[in-house]
Every structure is written in structure tokens, then in C-alpha cells.
Design a protein around this motif. Structure first.
Motif, PDB file in Angstrom:
ATOM      1  N   ALA A  33       0.825  -1.212   0.000  1.00 42.73           N
ATOM      2  CA  ALA A  33       0.000   0.000   0.000  1.00 42.73           C
ATOM      3  C   ALA A  33       0.861   1.266   0.000  1.00 42.73           C
ATOM      4  CB  ALA A  33      -0.939   0.000   1.208  1.00 42.73           C
ATOM      5  N   TYR A  34       2.077   1.181   0.534  1.00 41.76           N
ATOM      6  CA  TYR A  34       3.014   2.307   0.508  1.00 41.76           C
ATOM      7  C   TYR A  34       3.773   2.389  -0.816  1.00 41.76           C
ATOM      8  CZ  TYR A  34       2.506   2.882   5.588  1.00 41.76           C
ATOM      9  OH  TYR A  34       2.027   3.101   6.861  1.00 41.76           O
ATOM     10  N   GLY A  35       3.581   1.406  -1.690  1.00 42.36           N
ATOM     11  CA  GLY A  35       4.226   1.423  -2.993  1.00 42.36           C
ATOM     12  C   GLY A  35       5.459   0.547  -3.116  1.00 42.36           C
ATOM     13  N   TYR A  36       5.759  -0.263  -2.104  1.00 42.13           N
ATOM     14  CA  TYR A  36       6.930  -1.127  -2.161  1.00 42.13           C
ATOM     15  C   TYR A  36       6.628  -2.409  -2.927  1.00 42.13           C
ATOM     16  CZ  TYR A  36       8.767   1.900   1.478  1.00 42.13           C
ATOM     17  OH  TYR A  36       9.194   2.982   2.183  1.00 42.13           O
ATOM     18  N   ASN A  37       7.678  -3.002  -3.491  1.00 42.12           N
ATOM     19  CA  ASN A  37       7.596  -4.332  -4.100  1.00 42.12           C
ATOM     20  C   ASN A  37       8.093  -5.336  -3.066  1.00 42.12           C
ATOM     21  OD1 ASN A  37       6.739  -3.474  -6.665  1.00 42.12           O
ATOM     22  ND2 ASN A  37       8.828  -3.001  -7.249  1.00 42.12           N
ATOM     23  N   ILE A  38       7.310  -6.356  -2.808  1.00 49.80           N
ATOM     24  CA  ILE A  38       7.681  -7.370  -1.834  1.00 49.80           C
ATOM     25  C   ILE A  38       8.210  -8.577  -2.604  1.00 49.80           C
ATOM     26  CG2 ILE A  38       6.908  -8.740   0.138  1.00 49.80           C
ATOM     27  CD1 ILE A  38       6.690  -5.580   0.363  1.00 49.80           C
ATOM     28  N   THR A  39       9.468  -8.914  -2.378  1.00 46.59           N
ATOM     29  CA  THR A  39      10.100  -9.966  -3.166  1.00 46.59           C
ATOM     30  C   THR A  39       9.663 -11.370  -2.778  1.00 46.59           C
ATOM     31  OG1 THR A  39      12.034 -10.007  -1.717  1.00 46.59           O
ATOM     32  CG2 THR A  39      12.151  -8.575  -3.656  1.00 46.59           C
ATOM     33  N   ASN A  40       9.256 -11.574  -1.533  1.00 49.52           N
ATOM     34  CA  ASN A  40       8.920 -12.928  -1.090  1.00 49.52           C
ATOM     35  C   ASN A  40       7.466 -13.084  -0.677  1.00 49.52           C
ATOM     36  OD1 ASN A  40       9.550 -11.290   1.202  1.00 49.52           O
ATOM     37  ND2 ASN A  40       9.820 -13.117   2.454  1.00 49.52           N
ATOM     38  N   ALA A  41       6.582 -12.313  -1.288  1.00 44.37           N
ATOM     39  CA  ALA A  41       5.169 -12.376  -0.912  1.00 44.37           C
ATOM     40  C   ALA A  41       4.498 -13.662  -1.392  1.00 44.37           C
ATOM     41  CB  ALA A  41       4.419 -11.171  -1.462  1.00 44.37           C
ATOM     42  N   ASP A  42       5.004 -14.240  -2.451  1.00 41.73           N
ATOM     43  CA  ASP A  42       4.357 -15.424  -3.019  1.00 41.73           C
ATOM     44  C   ASP A  42       5.292 -16.619  -3.009  1.00 41.73           C
ATOM     45  OD1 ASP A  42       1.942 -14.064  -3.752  1.00 41.73           O
ATOM     46  OD2 ASP A  42       3.084 -13.129  -5.359  1.00 41.73           O
ATOM     47  N   LEU A  43       5.238 -17.405  -1.941  1.00 42.14           N
ATOM     48  CA  LEU A  43       6.054 -18.607  -1.838  1.00 42.14           C
ATOM     49  C   LEU A  43       5.509 -19.650  -2.806  1.00 42.14           C
ATOM     50  CD1 LEU A  43       8.364 -20.022  -0.315  1.00 42.14           C
ATOM     51  CD2 LEU A  43       6.647 -20.858   1.287  1.00 42.14           C
ATOM     52  N   PRO A  44       6.346 -20.129  -3.721  1.00 34.40           N
ATOM     53  CA  PRO A  44       5.864 -21.146  -4.660  1.00 34.40           C
ATOM     54  C   PRO A  44       5.368 -22.389  -3.915  1.00 34.40           C
ATOM     55  CG  PRO A  44       8.000 -20.292  -5.348  1.00 34.40           C
ATOM     56  CD  PRO A  44       7.725 -19.751  -3.972  1.00 34.40           C
TER      57      PRO A  44
END
Length: 127
Positions: A33-44
Motif C-alpha cells: 500500500a506504501y508502494g513497495y515491491n515485496i520480493t517474497n510475498a508469493d512462496l511457490p
């Protein structure tokens, strides 16, 4: 990080996916929501073992600009390893509650500048 690009954040300390996945998702939503990209948000979903999950996590960590640690991260073995690696690479590491807006890197730079100013303002002892 290219100028004007949002910081890539790695969230550390959530433990095994089935245990604290909700904490990671909540924090990822807040930071997104603050505009950051989260690198590990989607664990395969196809990573069966802990070693496979750790390998994937370390790849995501190394592709990030900074690490955000969830409360209790220090009791998680993998999170302690991630912290050690990030620290060795001189990556910024901050607690989740430090990120209160879209400019965490600017906030870190200001904190470092203030710390340097305090150090240079201290009187030196003469012997």
C-alpha cells in the motif's frame, strides 16, 4: 535501485508457511500500500522441503534492497540466517514498525546522517 523505482523489500521472520503465513501476507499488503515491491510475498507451492524453501528465500533476499523483520524474527532459525547474510552484505535491516510511509530508504539515510552528526559533535578526550 534505479532512481524513482520503489524499494524491493524482503520480509523476514514469519517462520514456516503454514504457521505464520498470515503475518507475512498482512505485512506484504501494508507495505504494498506504501508502494513497495515485496520480493517474497508469493512462496511457490511446489517447494516440498525446508532446504528448498530456504534456497528460494535466499534468492529473494539477494534480489531485495532492504529487509523488514517481523516481530519475533529472532526465534526463527532461517530469519537469523537471513539477518546474518543481509548484515554481511550491508543491506539495511529494519523492524516492520519502522516502515511508516513510502520513503523508508530516505528515512534510513536521514537517520545515518543524524548519527554521523552526533558522532562529529562529541568532544574528544585529551590525555
Amino acid at each position: 535501485m534505479p532512481e524513482g523505482s520503489p524499494a524491493r523489500i524482503y520480509i523476514s521472520g514469519y517462520g514456516l508457511p503454514e504457521i505464520n503465513r498470515a503475518a507475512l501476507i498482512d505485512e506484504a499488503d501494508r507495505l504494498t500500500a506504501y508502494g513497495y515491491n515485496i520480493t517474497n510475498a508469493d512462496l511457490p507451492p511446489d517447494l516440498p522441503g525446508k532446504a528448498d524453501r530456504l534456497r528460494w528465500s535466499l534468492q529473494m533476499l539477494l534480489s531485495s534492497d532492504l529487509v523488514v523483520q517481523l516481530p519475533g524474527w529472532e526465534i526463527n532459525t532461517s530469519a537469523r540466517l537471513e539477518s546474518s547474510i543481509a548484515s554481511s552484505l550491508r543491506m539495511p535491516i529494519v523492524p516492520a514498525d519502522f516502515v511508516t510511509d513510502g520513503d523508508v530508504l530516505g528515512k534510513l539515510a536521514l537517520a545515518r546522517q543524524r548519527a554521523k552528526s552526533r558522532q562529529s559533535a562529541k568532544p574528544t578526550k585529551r590525555h
